[in-house]
Design an enzyme around this catalytic site. Sequence first.
Site, PDB file in Angstrom:
ATOM      1  N   HIS A  95       0.852  -1.192   0.000  1.00 32.76           N
ATOM      2  CA  HIS A  95       0.000   0.000   0.000  1.00 32.76           C
ATOM      3  C   HIS A  95       0.891   1.246   0.000  1.00 32.76           C
ATOM      4  O   HIS A  95       1.945   1.255   0.624  1.00 32.76           O
ATOM      5  CB  HIS A  95      -0.915  -0.003   1.230  1.00 32.76           C
ATOM      6  CG  HIS A  95      -1.983   1.035   1.147  1.00 32.76           C
ATOM      7  ND1 HIS A  95      -1.743   2.356   1.456  1.00 32.76           N
ATOM      8  CD2 HIS A  95      -3.276   0.960   0.744  1.00 32.76           C
ATOM      9  CE1 HIS A  95      -2.861   3.044   1.251  1.00 32.76           C
ATOM     10  NE2 HIS A  95      -3.800   2.224   0.826  1.00 32.76           N
ATOM     11  N   GLU A 166      -3.984   1.849  -7.551  1.00 33.65           N
ATOM     12  CA  GLU A 166      -4.333   2.975  -6.691  1.00 33.65           C
ATOM     13  C   GLU A 166      -3.418   4.158  -6.984  1.00 33.65           C
ATOM     14  O   GLU A 166      -2.293   4.218  -6.461  1.00 33.65           O
ATOM     15  CB  GLU A 166      -4.159   2.588  -5.217  1.00 33.65           C
ATOM     16  CG  GLU A 166      -5.043   1.468  -4.752  1.00 33.65           C
ATOM     17  CD  GLU A 166      -5.332   1.590  -3.262  1.00 33.65           C
ATOM     18  OE1 GLU A 166      -6.506   1.716  -2.908  1.00 33.65           O
ATOM     19  OE2 GLU A 166      -4.380   1.588  -2.459  1.00 33.65           O
TER      20      GLU A 166
HETATM   21  P1  PGA Z   1      -9.512   5.964   0.139  1.00 35.88           P
HETATM   22  O1  PGA Z   1      -8.339   4.912   0.440  1.00 35.88           O
HETATM   23  O2  PGA Z   1     -10.675   5.163  -0.371  1.00 35.88           O
HETATM   24  O3  PGA Z   1      -9.781   6.625   1.459  1.00 35.88           O
HETATM   25  O4  PGA Z   1      -8.982   6.903  -0.887  1.00 35.88           O
HETATM   26  C1  PGA Z   1      -8.108   3.863  -0.462  1.00 35.88           C
HETATM   27  C2  PGA Z   1      -6.923   3.051  -0.027  1.00 35.88           C
HETATM   28  O5  PGA Z   1      -6.018   3.621   0.589  1.00 35.88           O
HETATM   29  O6  PGA Z   1      -6.852   1.856  -0.289  1.00 35.88           O
END
Ligand code: PGA
Length: 249
Positions: A95, A166
Site C-alpha cells: 500500500h 491505486e
Molecule cells: P480511500 O483509500 O478510499 O480513502 O482513498 C483507499 C486506499 O487507501 O486503499
Amino acid sequence: MSYIVGNWKMNGTQQEAQLLAAGLVSYAAQGEISLPHIVICPPYPYLFPLKAMLAGSPLKLGGQDCSPEKKGSFTGDVSVSQLVDAGCTYVIIGHSERRRYHQESSALIQQKVKTALEGGLTPILCIGEEAEDYEKGNVFSVLEQQLASDLPQEDVKIENLLIAYEPVWAIGTGLTPKPEEIEKVASFIKKTLAETRSLDVPLLYGGSANAENAASFLKLPSIEGLLVGTASLKLEEFTTIIKEAGGPA
Ligand code: PGA
C-alpha cells in the site's frame, strides 16, 4: 464475480469495529444473489474478535500488511501464519502508505508477496503512480516498473493474487482519474501481466472510491472490483458500494 475490499487502516475502536462488522454480516445474510467477494481489513487487534463474528458469513478477512519473514525476532511485525490463524485469507501488500511512511522498497514488497503466497494468503498488491508521474504522463512506465519489481520471480507459483491500481494522488483526497483513464491504465496493466508473466489476475481500482462513483468504475471492462478506504468505514456507504457490485439490494 467482483471484489469489494474495505481497508479500515488505523481507524476505530473494538466496539466500532464490531458494530460495523455486525452490520455487514446482517447485510450479507439478506440474500445470496451473486454477492461480490467482500473482504474487510481491520486493524490487527480486531482480527480475532471479527473472525468469530464472520464465521459462517460470506465475508472474508484480510490483513493490512505482513512480515516478509516467517517467524522470529521481528518486534512489532505480524507474520503470514499469524494472519491465517486470525482468520485472514487475504493480505494487502505494498500500500502506498506503507511505501511512503515505512520506506518499503520493491525488494521488500516482493518478499512479502512471496511469503504471503507461500503461506496460503491471497496478496492484494497495490501499485500506482505519484501525482508528479501522473502530471508528467509517466503512468505506464511507473506501473510497468512496479509490476516488474514487486512481483516474485519465476520460481514462485502465483496462483491467487489480486492487483489494486491505486493512484497515490487519489487516495484519501476525493480526487480520482476519469473512468476512461482508469480503463486505459487497467487494460495496460492486464496486457503487461499477460505478456511478461502470463498472468490473468483480478484488477481492482482504489483511491477515493465511494457510493457515488463506484458504479462508474465497476462497469469498466478491465476492472473487477474496488479497494475502498474512507468509504468502507461507514456501513451504509459501504453496503451501497457492495450493491453496485451485485450484492443484495
Ligand atoms: P480511500 O483509500 O478510499 O480513502 O482513498 C483507499 C486506499 O487507501 O486503499
